[in-house]
Design an enzyme around this catalytic site. Sequence first.
Site, short mmCIF file in Angstrom:
data_model
loop_
_atom_site.label_atom_id
_atom_site.label_comp_id
_atom_site.label_asym_id
_atom_site.label_seq_id
_atom_site.Cartn_x
_atom_site.Cartn_y
_atom_site.Cartn_z
N ARG A 266 17.06 -20.71 29.83
CA ARG A 266 16.96 -20.49 31.47
C ARG A 266 18.21 -20.91 32.02
NH1 ARG A 266 13.14 -25.00 32.72
NH2 ARG A 266 14.08 -25.99 30.83
N ASN B 261 9.83 -22.34 32.40
CA ASN B 261 9.14 -22.38 31.19
C ASN B 261 7.64 -22.15 31.32
OD1 ASN B 261 11.17 -22.76 29.24
ND2 ASN B 261 11.02 -24.91 29.44
#
Length: 88
Positions: free
Chosen positions: A18, A36
């Site tokens: 990320r 997530n």
Amino acid sequence: MIRRRLVVSGEVQGVFYRDTCRSIAESAGVAGSASNLPDGHVEVVLEGPEDAVEKVVAWCRRGTPQSTVQGVDIEEEEPLGDTSFRVL
């Protein structure tokens, strides 16, 4: 301007996916988010010029050196006017 929602599967949580995605997107001038999901996938939303979004999508298919991307599902969406990239 285009907007794409990606769901990335594989070994993509806990491997800097990320944060690296944020860095790649910001350097390409792409807004959106990376988060997530409870099932171990990562959801990435990208909004910006088509060539820049496609550059980030190509990175999402590769991922970080620590990750193993098994698949990327992509949906087209209407742009919402996002102006920054967030890691959620």
